[in-house]
Design an enzyme around this catalytic site. Structure first.
Site, PDB file in Angstrom:
ATOM      1  CE1 TYR A 154     -30.677 -72.787  27.147  1.00 15.86           C
ATOM      2  CE2 TYR A 154     -29.483 -72.005  28.617  1.00 15.86           C
ATOM      3  CZ  TYR A 154     -29.797 -72.911  27.672  1.00 15.86           C
ATOM      4  OH  TYR A 154     -29.046 -74.002  27.608  1.00 15.86           O
ATOM      5  CG  ASP A 158     -28.002 -76.287  34.345  1.00 14.64           C
ATOM      6  OD1 ASP A 158     -28.228 -76.997  33.294  1.00 14.64           O
ATOM      7  OD2 ASP A 158     -27.235 -75.523  34.437  1.00 14.64           O
ATOM      8  CG  HIS A 173     -27.397 -77.702  30.023  1.00 15.08           C
ATOM      9  ND1 HIS A 173     -27.154 -76.742  30.648  1.00 15.08           N
ATOM     10  CD2 HIS A 173     -27.100 -77.649  28.603  1.00 15.08           C
ATOM     11  CE1 HIS A 173     -26.700 -75.752  29.693  1.00 15.08           C
ATOM     12  NE2 HIS A 173     -26.629 -76.517  28.712  1.00 15.08           N
ATOM     13  CD  GLU A 203     -29.513 -76.771  26.090  1.00 21.21           C
ATOM     14  OE1 GLU A 203     -29.144 -77.900  25.939  1.00 21.21           O
ATOM     15  OE2 GLU A 203     -29.167 -75.558  25.465  1.00 21.21           O
ATOM     16  CG  HIS A 244     -29.518 -73.520  21.117  1.00 25.88           C
ATOM     17  ND1 HIS A 244     -30.720 -73.431  22.084  1.00 25.88           N
ATOM     18  CD2 HIS A 244     -28.505 -74.043  21.392  1.00 25.88           C
ATOM     19  CE1 HIS A 244     -30.204 -74.250  22.977  1.00 25.88           C
ATOM     20  NE2 HIS A 244     -28.763 -74.679  22.736  1.00 25.88           N
ATOM     21  CG  HIS A 261     -27.628 -79.094  20.941  1.00 29.35           C
ATOM     22  ND1 HIS A 261     -28.433 -79.903  21.859  1.00 29.35           N
ATOM     23  CD2 HIS A 261     -27.092 -77.744  21.245  1.00 29.35           C
ATOM     24  CE1 HIS A 261     -28.112 -78.929  22.870  1.00 29.35           C
ATOM     25  NE2 HIS A 261     -27.710 -77.718  22.574  1.00 29.35           N
ATOM     26  CD  GLU A 262     -24.796 -75.298  20.443  1.00 31.16           C
ATOM     27  OE1 GLU A 262     -25.218 -74.438  20.883  1.00 31.16           O
ATOM     28  OE2 GLU A 262     -24.686 -76.187  21.619  1.00 31.16           O
TER      29      GLU A 262
END
Length: 549
Positions: free
Chosen positions: A378, A449, A451, A387, A367, A363-364
Site C-alpha cells: 500500500y 497519494d 487514491h 486502491e 481490500h 470497495h472495502e
C-alpha cells in the site's frame, strides 16, 4: 488506514497484508450457485482458464497437497537451503491448471515481500513462477545489532504521529527479513494499536532495520472508506430464525452476521434481532436501517464474487466476514480490518448518513480480497493498483446488483456527497475530473497519494470495458480520451472484470507496479481468451491509452 478519499495533509506508507443503502423489508434466505462451477463468458460459454468454485473440502485438500510438496517445490524453483515455502492459497481452473500462492521464510523468519505464485499444468508440471522480488533472499546473519526496545520506541513514536495515545506496542517486535524493497535486510516488525486522529482504530505496522535502526517502512492495517445509505430501496436479505426470534445471520453466505456497536468503538457488538423478520424503515433514525444496508451490501458482494468470479468468500474458504454498524458518534467513515475480518460503518455527519452504500461495501471488502491474494503493497504504484482494485470491484458489485435505486456507474462514491456539491469522489472515465487523480502513467506516479495514483488503472478498466469517446450508460454521460490519441474499443465490463481478477489472483504479487500489471493482465487475457484474441489486443490498447507500455 486507507480512506476512500485521501486526506491531503499526510502521506501513509503502507503494505497491504492488508452495504447498500435504503429502506427495506427483509425476509428469507437466498441460495447461491453450486460449487465447482467455472465462470462463464457473457454468452454463457465456460472459460477453460476461469477459476472453479471449490468446496471448502476441495480447497483444503489442494492446500494440504501443496503443503506436503512444498520442500520439493522450493528445490525445484531454485530457493536456497535456508528458505522454506508456506502455502497461502490455491486456485484451480476449469482446465485443471493450478496457481499456488506462497509466503516464504528464511532461517525460520517470515520474509516480507518474498511472496510468489507457482503455476502448474493439470499434470502437475511447473509452468512458471511469479515472484514479488527477484532478489536473492540472504542476510549476513540473523542476530540483530539493535535492541527490540529501540524498534518499539520508533514504532510508538510513528503511531503517536497518527493520533495514537499508546505508550507501548500491541505486539512486541518480531524478527523478519524485509525484502519488499531494495536489498533484503534483517528487520523488526512492530504493531501499535490505539486510535487515529479521526477515531478509526489503529494497527500501525513499522519495519525497522535490525542493524542500523533505520525505519524501512510503515503501513496501517485498518482499511477505511466512506459512503452513504438509504438509496437501495426495498431489498431481500438473508436472515435466520433462532427460537422465535429472527437474526441478521445469512446462513446461505458463510453465516455473515451484522452487529450493533451502539456508538461504541470496540468489541463485536450485539447481533441484530427482530420479531417479525421485517427490518428497518428506510430512515437513519431507525437503528435497523443501517444494519440492513450493511447486510445487503455484504450479501451482494458475496454473490458477485461467487457467481461472477467463482470465489466463495473473501478468503475463498466459504467463511463470511461480519459487519458492525453505528460505530462511534458522527463518525464519517467506514473501514475494513483484516485482523477481525470485519467491516465497520459509522453513521456520518450528525448520525444521519450511515456510510453503507453499495460501491463502498464492494470497495472495502475487496481490500480483504487483495490482502488475501496479491497483497499489493500500500505505497507507490502498487498502492495505486491496490486502491484501483477496490474501485474496480466496487464498481462491478454495483453493476451486478442491478438495483434500480442505485444503478451501476463508473463513478466512485457518488451517493456520498463528501464534497458537498453532489459530485462523486472519483471518475473512472477521466480520473483527473476530481482535481487530483492522474489519467495516465508517468515516472512520478509512485510519489502520488495512492487514491490518485489509482487513476491510470481505473481509466484502463473503463477503456477496456467501454472504450474511448462519448457515450451514455445507465443515464450517466462519459467521455474518455487516451493519452496517445488512440481510439480504444471496449470488450465489455464482464470480460474486463474477469481479466483483472485473474491477473490479481494468479499473476500479481505484493510488489507489482503498473508495468507488471500490464504483463499480468495480458497473461490473464491470453489464458482466458488466447494471445491473438480481440480481448488480448484490447488489453494492450487500453494500457497504451494510459501510457503504460
Amino acid at each position: 488506514m486507507t480512506p476512500l478519499y485521501a486526506r491531503r495533509n499526510r502521506t501513509t506508507l503502507a503494505i497491504a497484508t492488508a452495504v447498500a443503502a435504503g429502506a427495506l423489508l427483509a425476509t428469507g434466505v437466498t441460495t447461491g450457485a453450486s460449487a465447482q462451477t467455472p465462470a462463464d463468458t457473457s454468452d454463457g460459454t465456460a472459460l477453460a482458464a476461469a477459476p472453479v468454485q471449490l468446496s471448502p473440502a476441495a480447497r483444503t485438500s489442494l492446500i494440504k497437497k501443496a503443503d506436503a510438496a512444498a520442500p520439493e517445490t522450493a528445490d525445484e524453483i531454485g530457493l536456497g537451503a535456508e528458505e522454506k515455502l508456506v502455502v497461502r492459497d490455491v486456485i484451480k481452473n476449469a482446465d485443471g491448471t493450478t496457481h499456488t500462492r506462497y509466503e516464504r521464510t528464511y532461517a525460520g523468519l517470515p520474509v516480507l515481500g518474498g511472496d510468489l505464485v507457482v503455476h502448474e499444468t493439470k499434470a502437475g508440471a511447473t509452468q512458471g513462477v511469479t515472484k514479488a522480488t527477484k532478489a536473492t533472499i540472504k542476510v549476513s546473519d540473523v542476530t540483530p545489532d539493535i535492541a527490540r526496545s529501540t524498534a518499539e520506541k520508533q514504532a510508538v513514536s510513528a503511531a503517536k504521529a497518527e493520533g495514537s495515545k499508546e505508550s507501548a506496542a500491541d505486539k512486541a517486535p518480531r524478527k523478519v527479513v524485509w525484502a519488499a524493497d531494495g536489498k533484503p535486510a534483517l528487520a523488526y516488525e512492530t504493531v501499535v494499536g490505539g486510535f487515529q486522529h479521526d477515531g478509526t482504530p489503529q494497527e500501525l505496522h513499522v519495519v525497522t532495520d535490525a542493524e542500523t535502526g533505520k525505519k524501512l517502512y510503515e503501513w496501517e492495517a485498518v482499511k477505511t472508506g466512506t459512503g452513504n445509505s438509504q438509496y437501495s430501496g426495498k431489498v431481500t436479505i438473508g436472515t435466520s430464525l433462532s427460537g422465535s426470534t429472527y437474526q441478521l445471520n445469512d446462513t446461505s453466505r458463510g453465516a455473515h452476521k451484522t452487529y450493533n456497536l451502539n456508538r461504541g468503538t470496540s468489541g463485536t457488538g450485539t447481533l441484530f434481532t427482530d420479531a417479525d423478520d421485517t427490518w428497518g424503515t428506510g430512515a437513519a433514525s431507525n437503528t435497523q436501517t443501517a444494519a440492513v444496508d450493511a447486510h445487503y451490501g455484504a450479501q451482494v458482494t458475496w454473490d458477485f464474487y461467487k457467481n461472477v468470479l467463482g470465489r466463495t468468500g473473501i478468503k475463498n474458504n466459504g467463511v463470511a466476514a461480519y459487519s458492525r454498524v453505528h460505530y462511534s458518534s458522527g463518525y464519517v467513515n467506514a473501514f475494513w480490518q483484516d485482523s477481525c475480518f470485519c467491516m465497520t460503518y459509522g453513521d456520518g455527519s450528525g448520525n444521519n448518513k450511515p456510510l453503507t452504500s453499495l460501491d463502498v461495501a464492494g470497495h472495502e471488502m475487496s481490500h480483504g480480497v487483495t490482502a488475501n491474494t496479491a497483497g499489493l503493497n500500500y505505497s507507490g504504484e502498487s498502492g495505486g493498483l491496490n486502491e484501483a482494485t477496490s474501485d474496480i470491484f466496487g464498481t462491478a458489485v454495483e453493476f451486478y446488483a442491478a438495483n434500480a435505486s442505485d444503478v451501476g456507474d463508473y463513478l466512485i462514491g457518488e451517493k456520498i456527497d463528501i464534497n458537498g456539491n453532489g459530485t462523486p469522489l472519483r471518475y473512472m472515465d477521466k480520473p483527473s475530473k476530481d482535481g487530483a487523480s492522474k489519467d495516465s502513467w508517468s515516472s512520478s506516479l509512485g510519489s502520488v497519494d495512492v487514491h490518485y495514483s489509482s487513476g491510470p488503472a481505473n481509466h484502463f478498466f473503463y477503456l477496456l470495458s467501454e472504450g474511448s469517446g462519448a457515450k451514455t450508460i445507465n443515464g450517466v454521460s462519459y467521455n474518455s480520451s487516451t493519452s496517445n490519441g488512440s481510439t480504444v474499443t471496449g470488450i465489455g465490463r464482464d470480460k474486463a472484470t474477469k481479466i483483472w481478477y485473474k491477473a490479481l489472483t494468479e499473476y500479481m504479487t505484493s510488489t507489482t507496479k503498473y508495468a507488471g500489471a500490464r504483463t499480468a493482465t495480458l497473461s490473464a487475457a491470453s489464458a482466458l481468451y488466447g494471445s491473438t484474441s480481440t480481448e488480448y489486443k484490447a488489453v494492450a490498447a487500453a494500457w497504451s491509452g494510459v501510457n503504460v507500455a
